[in-house]
Enzyme design. Structure first.
Site, PDB file in Angstrom:
ATOM      1  N   ASP A 121      62.634   3.707  36.261  1.00  0.00           N
ATOM      2  CA  ASP A 121      63.866   3.975  36.396  1.00  0.00           C
ATOM      3  C   ASP A 121      64.502   4.419  38.176  1.00  0.00           C
ATOM      4  OD1 ASP A 121      67.073   4.019  36.206  1.00  0.00           O
ATOM      5  OD2 ASP A 121      66.370   3.775  33.762  1.00  0.00           O
ATOM      6  N   GLU A 122      65.449   4.456  37.882  1.00  0.00           N
ATOM      7  CA  GLU A 122      65.488   4.940  39.455  1.00  0.00           C
ATOM      8  C   GLU A 122      64.344   5.622  40.247  1.00  0.00           C
ATOM      9  OE1 GLU A 122      68.045   4.141  40.911  1.00  0.00           O
ATOM     10  OE2 GLU A 122      68.828   3.366  38.775  1.00  0.00           O
TER      11      GLU A 122
END
Ligand SMILES: *[C@@H]1O[C@H](CO)[C@@H](O)[C@H](O)[C@H]1NC(C)=O
Ligand SMILES: *[C@@H]1O[C@H](CO)[C@@H](O)[C@H](O)[C@H]1NC(C)=O
Ligand SMILES: *[C@@H]1O[C@H](CO)[C@@H](O)[C@H](O)[C@H]1NC(C)=O
Ligand SMILES: *[C@@H]1O[C@H](CO)[C@@H](O)[C@H](O)[C@H]1NC(C)=O
Length: 438
Positions: A211-212
């Site tokens: 993810d980020e």
């Protein structure tokens, strides 16, 4: 003394983007009153070090007239009571031990809020938190949350497998975050660093997850992000952009991404407000799904009220990267909101290509210079256009770094605790040496 002189030089280098100095103003040697958790009910091997941390903070850091360091000595600890360390001024949290999460209570394991002149670090560059997120995937705490704090730093920490996000920086100003190894699962919801606020310098960070990597959210201003290694990560991003977005003066440079989702993404769907004055410089990416990706019709979020966030004066400079399949997913796509076309978007020496040797780029309601951006100043909306292009003359196969992942970590087994690297971008040394090497 050396550290102080060094810090001043570096702040001067970074100052162009930042709006002022960052980091604590009092040196560690002046925070010499030691508040050791072992004197406040803690033991090495403890099944819950949380209460001792809270007590050392409440009964020693906060009450002492001298500037203090809350100290968790080297060793293994479990933790099941989360702590909120609120309102401290001129203090440090030295975490040399490794804390393992054992409760599934949601929230944040360590919240530091309204701190001023604060430093969170490990002296041995080996302290941190093992989140053991595989035991409560997306249903447990986040690891560290820095809330409305000022003049602070966080460095030399290892954050492993958070059930949810690893490090969240919420509002505040004047922070410096560096020399971190973050290793999350190969699954969504495993964000590395999410930051919003004013005047932040994030550098020398390695993130492995799905993810980020290092992502800026709104509201944000004067943020410098550099020497970032997204090792099989979701990639770095801006957003998701929402209603009343306010993001300006952002510089990302020297970002290396291998595998994972994107080299960089600005994402939204509806919403309002602006993103302006942003530069993305010296990006290297290899084998990502998407490359340079602006998408204001991002399907992974529901459409928000508003005509879309206005994006303008955004420059992408000196990029070299390839995506896995440049026809299935364009290495460059700039899809802006039809009711709020973006403009002054500039691509300079952006050489993005595909491992399949064929690629398209896509533009929609986007104005500026480079790729399929339209020129002119009328900024009327236009439908998504997909165009095939040939390999850019400036493209060279992106550099690799040793230690690159070929596969992410699973999500159902323990993720081993790594050591913090000493290099985060090919050919560039880290900006400040690890504490253990000083
Ligand atoms: C100040 O810190 C010392 C540890 O150095 C501790 O023993 C003492 O109790 C603290 N005093 C107060 C008033 O908090
Ligand atoms: C957006 O800003 C307007 C004007 O300040 C305000 O009335 C509204 O409540 C804000 N909306 C959100 C979702 O923050
Ligand atoms: C565009 O953004 C750059 C980089 O942030 C900034 O230096 C410049 O002043 C901006 N230009 C305008 C016209 O605001
Ligand atoms: C990236 O992942 C690889 C494979 O697991 C690992 O060997 C390497 O240490 C990681 N890089 C960093 C900086 O942690």
């Amino acid at each position: 003394m050396l550290a102080v002189a060094f810090g001043l030089t570096l702040s001067a280098i970074a100052a162009a983007q930042l709006s002022g100095s960052v980091g604590p103003i009092t040196s560690l040697s002046d925070k010499s009153n030691l508040c050791n958790v072992l004197d406040y009910g803690g033991t090495i091997g403890s099944s819950d070090i949380g209460p001792a941390i809270q007590k050392a903070y409440d009964d020693c850091v906060l009450t002492n007239s001298s500037a203090s360091t809350l100290y968790v000595p080297e060793g293994d600890y479990d933790m099941q009571t989360w702590v909120t360390l609120s309102g401290g001024t001129k203090w440090a949290f030295r975490l040399d031990g490794l804390i393992t999460r054992t409760s599934t209570t949601t929230g944040n394991m360590i919240v530091v809020e309204n701190a001023d002149d604060f430093e969170f670090y490990s002296q041995n560059s080996a302290g941190g938190i093992q989140g053991a997120g595989y035991q409560c995937r997306n249903d447990g705490p986040r690891l560290i949350r820095m809330v409305t704090s000022t003049r602070w730093s966080l460095h030399d920490l290892i954050l492993v497998d958070s059930p949810e996000f690893h490090l969240v920086i919420q509002d505040g100003s004047g922070g410096e975050v560096y020399n971190l190894a973050i290793r999350g699962a190969d699954i969504g919801g495993s964000d590395g660093v999410d930051v919003w606020g004013d005047n932040y310098w994030i550098h020398d960070v390695e993130v492995t997850n799905r993810d980020e990597c290092v992502t800026v959210k709104s509201p944000a201003s004067n943020i410098l992000v550099e020497r970032i290694w997204c090792n099989q990560s979701g990639g770095s991003a801006m957003g998701s952009l929402a209603v009343n977005t306010s993001i300006e003066n952002i510089l990302y440079r020297n970002v290396y991404t291998v595998g994972g989702n994107q080299a960089y993404m600005i994402k939204g769907n509806g919403g309002s407000g602006t993103v302006q004055n942003a530069v993305f410089e010296n990006f290297i990416s290899r084998d990502t799904a998407y490359g340079l990706d602006i998408n204001e019709y991002w399907a992974s979020m529901s459409t928000l009220a508003g005509n879309g966030v206005l994006l303008y004066n955004i420059t992408f400079k000196s990029w070299d990267g390839n995506v896995a399949d440049g026809v299935e997913r364009s290495p460059i796509q700039i899809l802006c909101a039809d009711e709020t076309p973006c403009y002054d978007i500039y691509l300079e020496d952006v050489y993005m290509w595909s491992l399949t040797d064929e690629a398209t780029w896509k533009c929609e309601s986007a104005y500026g210079n480079g790729a399929c951006l339209e020129s002119g100043t009328d900024y009327t909306s236009y439908a998504e256009q997909t165009t095939s292009y040939t390999q850019p003359a400036g493209y060279t196969t992106p550099t690799t770094m040793s230690g690159d992942l070929t596969a992410g970590f699973g999500s159902t087994t323990l993720i081993p605790t790594p050591t913090i690297p000493t290099m985060f971008f090919p050919g560039l040394p880290q900006i400040s040496p690890l504490m253990k090497n000083q």
